[in-house]
Enzyme design. Structure first.
Site, PDB file in Angstrom:
ATOM      1  N   LYS A 100     -12.327  -3.417  18.546  1.00 51.15           N
ATOM      2  CA  LYS A 100     -10.994  -3.876  18.956  1.00 51.15           C
ATOM      3  C   LYS A 100     -10.693  -3.554  20.413  1.00 51.15           C
ATOM      4  O   LYS A 100      -9.581  -3.820  20.883  1.00 51.15           O
ATOM      5  CB  LYS A 100      -9.926  -3.230  18.042  1.00 51.15           C
ATOM      6  CG  LYS A 100     -10.112  -3.512  16.554  1.00 51.15           C
ATOM      7  CD  LYS A 100      -9.911  -4.971  16.214  1.00 51.15           C
ATOM      8  CE  LYS A 100     -10.225  -5.262  14.756  1.00 51.15           C
ATOM      9  NZ  LYS A 100      -9.270  -4.702  13.819  1.00 51.15           N
ATOM     10  N   LYS A 151     -14.265   0.691  14.882  1.00 50.30           N
ATOM     11  CA  LYS A 151     -13.001  -0.017  15.107  1.00 50.30           C
ATOM     12  C   LYS A 151     -12.568   0.117  16.564  1.00 50.30           C
ATOM     13  O   LYS A 151     -12.076  -0.851  17.167  1.00 50.30           O
ATOM     14  CB  LYS A 151     -11.917   0.540  14.171  1.00 50.30           C
ATOM     15  CG  LYS A 151     -10.588  -0.196  14.263  1.00 50.30           C
ATOM     16  CD  LYS A 151      -9.610   0.286  13.197  1.00 50.30           C
ATOM     17  CE  LYS A 151      -8.292  -0.464  13.262  1.00 50.30           C
ATOM     18  NZ  LYS A 151      -7.342  -0.050  12.204  1.00 50.30           N
ATOM     19  N   ASN A 153       0.840  -1.200   0.000  1.00 51.36           N
ATOM     20  CA  ASN A 153       0.000   0.000   0.000  1.00 51.36           C
ATOM     21  C   ASN A 153       0.875   1.250   0.000  1.00 51.36           C
ATOM     22  O   ASN A 153       2.106   1.152  -0.048  1.00 51.36           O
ATOM     23  CB  ASN A 153      -0.953  -0.015   1.202  1.00 51.36           C
ATOM     24  CG  ASN A 153      -0.206  -0.135   2.519  1.00 51.36           C
ATOM     25  OD1 ASN A 153       0.476   0.786   2.957  1.00 51.36           O
ATOM     26  ND2 ASN A 153      -0.324  -1.290   3.168  1.00 51.36           N
ATOM     27  N   PHE A 185      -4.764   3.026  14.740  1.00 50.61           N
ATOM     28  CA  PHE A 185      -4.964   4.023  13.692  1.00 50.61           C
ATOM     29  C   PHE A 185      -6.007   3.491  12.719  1.00 50.61           C
ATOM     30  O   PHE A 185      -6.115   2.281  12.510  1.00 50.61           O
ATOM     31  CB  PHE A 185      -3.660   4.309  12.951  1.00 50.61           C
ATOM     32  CG  PHE A 185      -2.812   5.366  13.592  1.00 50.61           C
ATOM     33  CD1 PHE A 185      -2.626   6.601  12.986  1.00 50.61           C
ATOM     34  CD2 PHE A 185      -2.192   5.130  14.813  1.00 50.61           C
ATOM     35  CE1 PHE A 185      -1.851   7.588  13.580  1.00 50.61           C
ATOM     36  CE2 PHE A 185      -1.411   6.096  15.413  1.00 50.61           C
ATOM     37  CZ  PHE A 185      -1.245   7.341  14.796  1.00 50.61           C
ATOM     38  N   ASP A 227      -4.948  -6.452   4.692  1.00 46.95           N
ATOM     39  CA  ASP A 227      -6.067  -7.264   5.167  1.00 46.95           C
ATOM     40  C   ASP A 227      -6.103  -8.626   4.488  1.00 46.95           C
ATOM     41  O   ASP A 227      -6.701  -9.568   5.010  1.00 46.95           O
ATOM     42  CB  ASP A 227      -7.393  -6.544   4.909  1.00 46.95           C
ATOM     43  CG  ASP A 227      -7.497  -5.253   5.716  1.00 46.95           C
ATOM     44  OD1 ASP A 227      -7.066  -5.257   6.886  1.00 46.95           O
ATOM     45  OD2 ASP A 227      -7.982  -4.247   5.171  1.00 46.95           O
ATOM     46  N   LYS A 276       9.324 -16.221 -10.842  1.00 47.85           N
ATOM     47  CA  LYS A 276       8.616 -15.059 -11.372  1.00 47.85           C
ATOM     48  C   LYS A 276       7.499 -15.531 -12.297  1.00 47.85           C
ATOM     49  O   LYS A 276       7.712 -16.331 -13.203  1.00 47.85           O
ATOM     50  CB  LYS A 276       9.587 -14.154 -12.137  1.00 47.85           C
ATOM     51  CG  LYS A 276       8.955 -12.873 -12.666  1.00 47.85           C
ATOM     52  CD  LYS A 276      10.027 -11.984 -13.300  1.00 47.85           C
ATOM     53  CE  LYS A 276       9.430 -10.699 -13.821  1.00 47.85           C
ATOM     54  NZ  LYS A 276       8.577 -10.901 -14.996  1.00 47.85           N
TER      55      LYS A 276
END
Length: 400
Positions: free
Chosen positions: A348, A344, A215, A330, A285, A295
């Site tokens: 959590k 969240k 990301n 975060f 995720d 490859k």
């Protein structure tokens, strides 16, 4: 919804830069430039030996402020008093063994040492010298004396030294000196004795030997938190994925954990030893159900990649949280920032969550909404450079 506004900008200050006579004196020119560009007003004192390496003219040109050297040749008959009173923070960079010994014993025989004696606030020392000089018991005793009086010390880096030796004694990167200046203008070592684990950066899940799922996280926010925590005295362990910025050299522990599985292992085995855990990393995720060896060859055919969920590190930490430990998460969102962050936070079982939009990823500035488990209806908005926001996040954690 009541959003409390918290200090969005920096407060610029008067910095007195004292340059003593070591080979690293030339790096103080860049430091003066960086501090001036950052908005601080910088005046300079050079020792007689410093002027063997650099000139007053260089500092005067860069800072557009006065430079000083000889106490008796200075136009101001009591420059040591006026400069000491003027400065919000005195920075001695580089600090030689000689000037630290003078300050420790209260010797005042030139303009720098006399000004240091007249300055009533804490000072920032940036030692740089030969490794044997730095490790000498006399130098270490003097450093302890200065610390015990409330002064700050930015430790030197270990590496190749100008004298040809290798070891601890190298002048640190000036971006770290600037960070220390900005920290100690407003904060002390208020986190001494606190152990903190921070995760930062982007995880990478391999598709084949060349390609991976990752990301856009740069790691900047996590690194800013590590830097602020360590400068304020915390014992910081960093577990990180891919990052685009260098790690502060003075952290207690730095562990690379590229994949979610590796990060899960490294974080969970350290959990019980931490007072705070701050999960700032951008964790995947999903991962490929099976990584391809070698490859993957290009083809005109459609490629279907099967993905499976990764381990939920934050959920595990919540389920196994020791009594008294503070767990902070975060949440990067593309929409419905606060509602999603609250979900969240509750799911959590976090003590606090820092929510931000994806648009701030990789940028120098950020806008974070802090939501605390015990005060969910009063989010706190933190805006500005990530280095400044990091300190404000820490202040919010201290209130938990």
């Amino acid at each position: 919804m009541n959003k409390k506004e918290v200090n969005k900008g920096k407060t610029m200050s008067n910095i007195l830069l004292c340059v003593s006579g070591g080979i690293a004196a030339y790096k103080a020119i860049d430091l003066a430039s960086r501090l001036s560009q950052g908005g601080h007003t910088v005046k300079t004192i050079l020792s007689a030996n410093a002027q063997r390496f650099v000139s007053q003219l260089s500092f005067a040109a860069i800072t557009a402020q006065s430079t000083h050297s000889d106490m008796f040749a200075d136009p101001d008959p009591i420059a040591h008093i006026h400069l000491a009173d003027w400065a919000d923070l005195v920075v001695i960079a580089p600090a030689t063994a000689n000037i630290m010994a003078k300050a420790a014993y209260g010797i005042a025989d030139d303009l720098i040492s006399t000004t240091l004696l007249a300055h009533t606030k804490p000072k920032l020392w940036v030692p740089a010298m030969n490794v044997n000089m730095y490790n000498n018991p006399a130098t270490q005793t003097n450093l302890k004396t200065l610390r015990d009086r409330g002064d700050f010390v930015l430790e030197p880096v270990s590496g190749h030294l100008a004298c040809g030796y290798s070891g601890k004694g190298k002048y640190p990167p000036n971006e770290e000196v600037v960070a220390a200046v900005n920290c100690y203008l407003h904060y002390g070592r208020d986190l001494e004795g606190i152990r903190v684990l921070v995760t930062a950066g982007a995880t990478e899940e391999p598709i084949d030997a060349m390609r991976k799922i990752t990301n856009n996280s740069s790691g900047k926010m996590g690194l800013s938190l590590c830097r602020a925590l360590a400068l304020r005295g915390a014992k910081v362990s960093l577990v990180h994925g891919s990052m685009k910025y260098p790690v502060p050299y003075y952290l207690y522990e730095v562990v690379s954990a590229p994949t979610v599985q590796e990060m899960h292992s490294e974080v969970t085995q350290r959990q019980k030893d931490q007072d705070w855990i701050i999960k700032c990393a951008a964790v995947s995720d999903y991962r490929p159900a099976q990584a391809i060896e070698g490859k993957l060859k290009k083809s005109s055919e459609v490629l279907n990649l099967e993905l499976e969920p990764t381990q939920d590190i934050l959920a595990y930490l919540s389920e196994h949280k020791p009594k008294g430990q503070k767990l902070i998460g975060f949440a990067a969102q593309s929409d419905e920032l606060i509602p999603n962050a609250k979900k969240k936070l509750q799911k959590k079982n976090l003590d606090m969550i820092c929510a931000n939009y994806l648009s701030t990823s990789g940028k120098a500035d950020t806008a974070i909404t802090v939501i605390k488990a015990k005060d969910q209806e009063n989010p706190v908005q933190l805006d500005g450079p990530k280095e400044l926001v990091a300190h404000k996040i820490i202040d919010q954690i201290k209130e938990l």
